[in-house]
Design an enzyme around this catalytic site. Structure first.
Site, PDB file in Angstrom:
ATOM      1  N   ARG A 197      -2.231  -2.076 -18.346  1.00 51.77           N
ATOM      2  CA  ARG A 197      -3.488  -1.330 -18.274  1.00 51.77           C
ATOM      3  C   ARG A 197      -3.387  -0.325 -17.139  1.00 51.77           C
ATOM      4  NH1 ARG A 197      -6.482  -4.204 -21.773  1.00 51.77           N
ATOM      5  NH2 ARG A 197      -8.118  -2.650 -21.675  1.00 51.77           N
ATOM      6  N   ASP A 211      -6.952  14.037 -24.752  1.00 55.06           N
ATOM      7  CA  ASP A 211      -7.018  12.625 -24.373  1.00 55.06           C
ATOM      8  C   ASP A 211      -6.373  11.842 -25.512  1.00 55.06           C
ATOM      9  OD1 ASP A 211      -7.615   9.999 -23.878  1.00 55.06           O
ATOM     10  OD2 ASP A 211      -9.657  10.388 -23.175  1.00 55.06           O
ATOM     11  N   TYR A 263       0.846  -1.197   0.000  1.00 56.85           N
ATOM     12  CA  TYR A 263       0.000   0.000   0.000  1.00 56.85           C
ATOM     13  C   TYR A 263       0.880   1.245   0.000  1.00 56.85           C
ATOM     14  CZ  TYR A 263      -5.020  -0.599   0.288  1.00 56.85           C
ATOM     15  OH  TYR A 263      -6.333  -0.803  -0.023  1.00 56.85           O
ATOM     16  N   LYS A 270      -2.432   1.126 -24.898  1.00 58.31           N
ATOM     17  CA  LYS A 270      -2.862   1.031 -26.297  1.00 58.31           C
ATOM     18  C   LYS A 270      -1.612   1.081 -27.180  1.00 58.31           C
ATOM     19  CE  LYS A 270      -7.537   2.731 -25.340  1.00 58.31           C
ATOM     20  NZ  LYS A 270      -7.622   3.435 -24.051  1.00 58.31           N
ATOM     21  N   GLU A 310      -0.512   4.858  -0.374  1.00 65.98           N
ATOM     22  CA  GLU A 310      -1.296   6.093  -0.570  1.00 65.98           C
ATOM     23  C   GLU A 310      -0.421   7.325  -0.359  1.00 65.98           C
ATOM     24  OE1 GLU A 310      -4.142   4.392   1.904  1.00 65.98           O
ATOM     25  OE2 GLU A 310      -5.825   4.815   0.571  1.00 65.98           O
ATOM     26  N   THR A 333      -4.186   6.616 -21.471  1.00 62.04           N
ATOM     27  CA  THR A 333      -3.977   5.280 -20.938  1.00 62.04           C
ATOM     28  C   THR A 333      -2.576   4.854 -21.357  1.00 62.04           C
ATOM     29  OG1 THR A 333      -4.975   4.331 -22.913  1.00 62.04           O
ATOM     30  CG2 THR A 333      -6.408   4.560 -20.988  1.00 62.04           C
TER      31      THR A 333
HETATM   32  N1  DSN Z   1     -12.223   1.138 -24.630  1.00 64.63           N
HETATM   33  C1  DSN Z   1     -11.336   2.044 -25.309  1.00 64.63           C
HETATM   34  C2  DSN Z   1     -11.284   1.795 -26.776  1.00 64.63           C
HETATM   35  O1  DSN Z   1     -11.418   0.657 -27.165  1.00 64.63           O
HETATM   36  O2  DSN Z   1     -11.071   2.711 -27.540  1.00 64.63           O
HETATM   37  C3  DSN Z   1     -11.662   3.454 -25.008  1.00 64.63           C
HETATM   38  O3  DSN Z   1     -11.688   3.627 -23.648  1.00 64.63           O
END
Ligand code: DSN
Length: 422
Positions: free
Chosen positions: A238, A203, A57, A232, A59, A229
């Site tokens: 993730r 974003d 942990y 990707k 925090e 994120t």
């Molecule tokens: N779920 C993502 C996507 O596939 O683009 C977006 O959050």
């Protein structure tokens, strides 16, 4: 094909779960994964995300925690932050958001009050739920106003964006999305946000790896906050990050913790650090360029086969196919392609007359196949398989889908995926 047993402890303790993991490894190995938001992480990223850092942990932030025993965790988080700052050229990075939606919620918490007007791209136009769409908390707790793309070009209508922003005066404007096949003009958004007095958030979840690899312009000189994120095109675990100039650091950090989250997922922070290290290598620039080259080649091959592509093609990793002229609904096509070993997702297209759960399009992309080493020379075959799959979907021809699946598996076997048992 049976993959070797790669998780001995898991197999002994919980053979039922181990079998499911093994089946997923086999599926990811044998199929052509075209979902543009997915990828294959490296073995190093996988290992970092499965470490004992999981047990801790933490925090707070490095040097200011609410739990003792942070000698190593602080260094892990500092490393991830330093690498994010260096890779993206930002003054501040927060690597703790659990994923993209919590990261965006933290942005609202930092810069808006409940009931304020916020602005983003409409979900069916290619935006994201958290950009103020009605069914999301961001559209319920804020007054979401939404822009889109032009029906004739499929491109963002900056006249509409400016008009809307000046009329509605949103506190926050989001640019970026989940189904945008074209380069985002961050400078144009910045000019509008300045005129409207709004905080501008890019974003870049989908294109973060392309930005890091020099294959898409960076939003950093233009926007107030970058949200992304890490799993990707960036090819990490993730998770998510928020980046900004120093002036916004305090507000963002306070919003992530204690505003929204508890303890960070330290094993994810470690894996983000590894992914950022990988993304700083020269080979990552080659990967990013190849993702785009593959997408362009695939788009050309699909156009040559008579497919309609939103905006007429792609500048990045993503292609949005409108199947209306093929008379095959997106969901029917996606499910048939899945049976053919080609994994895509059904998706709305701009101005879609069909419902989101049964839309007109499919969304595809090239990050995963690029990570397996496929090049432009393979894209004609990929387009041909998609064409055969969509045609077979329309006719209900399961034999043809099975034939495509076997051909796909042959090519995949020749291109082992990172992080999967060979
Ligand atoms: N779920 C993502 C996507 O596939 O683009 C977006 O959050």
């Amino acid at each position: 094909m049976t993959l070797p047993l790669s998780h001995p402890a898991l197999s002994t303790t919980d053979p039922e779960l181990a079998a499911l993991v093994g089946a997923e490894e086999q599926l990811q190995s044998e199929t052509l994964r075209l979902i543009p938001s997915e990828n294959y992480v490296s073995q190093a990223v996988l290992e970092a995300s499965g470490t004992v850092l999981q047990n801790k942990y933490s925090e707070g932030y490095a040097g200011r925690r609410y739990y003792e025993g942070q000698q190593n965790i602080d260094q892990v988080e500092r490393l991830a932050v330093a690498r994010a700052k260096s890779l993206f050229g930002v003054e501040h990075a927060n690597v703790q958001p659990y994923s993209g939606s919590p990261a965006n919620l933290a942005v609202y918490l930092a810069f808006a009050e409940p009931g304020d007007t916020v602005m983003g791209m409409a979900l069916p136009m290619g935006g994201h739920l958290t950009h103020g769409w009605g069914v999301s908390a961001t559209g319920k707790w804020f007054r979401g106003v939404q822009y889109g793309v032009r029906q004739d070009t499929g491109l963002i209508d900056f006249d509409e964006v400016r008009e809307l922003a000046l009329k509605e005066r949103p506190k926050v404007i989001f640019c970026g999305g989940t189904a945008l096949p074209r380069t985002i003009d961050f400078a144009a958004f910045a000019e509008i946000a300045r005129e409207a007095g709004a905080v501008l958030v890019a974003d870049v979840a989908h294109i973060a790896g392309l930005i890091a690899g020099g294959a898409h312009p960076s939003p950093v000189p233009h926007v107030d906050v970058v949200s992304t994120t890490t799993h990707k095109t960036l090819r990490g675990p993730r998770g998510a990050m928020l980046m900004s100039r120093e002036e916004h650091a305090k507000a963002i950090d306070k919003a992530v913790f204690p505003g929204l989250q508890g303890g960070p997922h330290n094993q994810t922070t470690a894996a983000i650090a590894v992914a950022l290290h990988e993304a700083a290598q020269p080979s990552f620039r080659d990967y990013a360029a190849q993702v785009v080259a593959n997408a362009k080649a695939l788009a050309e091959a699909l156009l040559a086969r008579g497919f309609d592509l939103v905006s007429g093609g792609t500048d990045n990793h993503l292609i949005l196919m409108d199947l209306t002229s093929k008379d095959v609904p997106g969901k029917v096509a996606a499910k048939a392609l899945d049976r053919a070993g080609i994994v895509v997702n059904y998706n709305t297209v701009p101005y879609d007359p069909r419902k989101p759960f049964d839309p007109s399009g499919i969304r595809i992309g090239t990050p995963s196949l690029t990570s397996r080493g496929l090049g432009t020379e393979h894209m004609a075959a990929v387009a041909a398989w998609i064409d055969r799959g969509v045609t077979a979907a329309g006719k209900g021809d399961e034999d043809e889908l099975a034939a495509v699946r076997a051909e796909v598996a042959d090519l995949m076997a020749a291109h082992p995926a990172p992080g999967l048992p060979a």
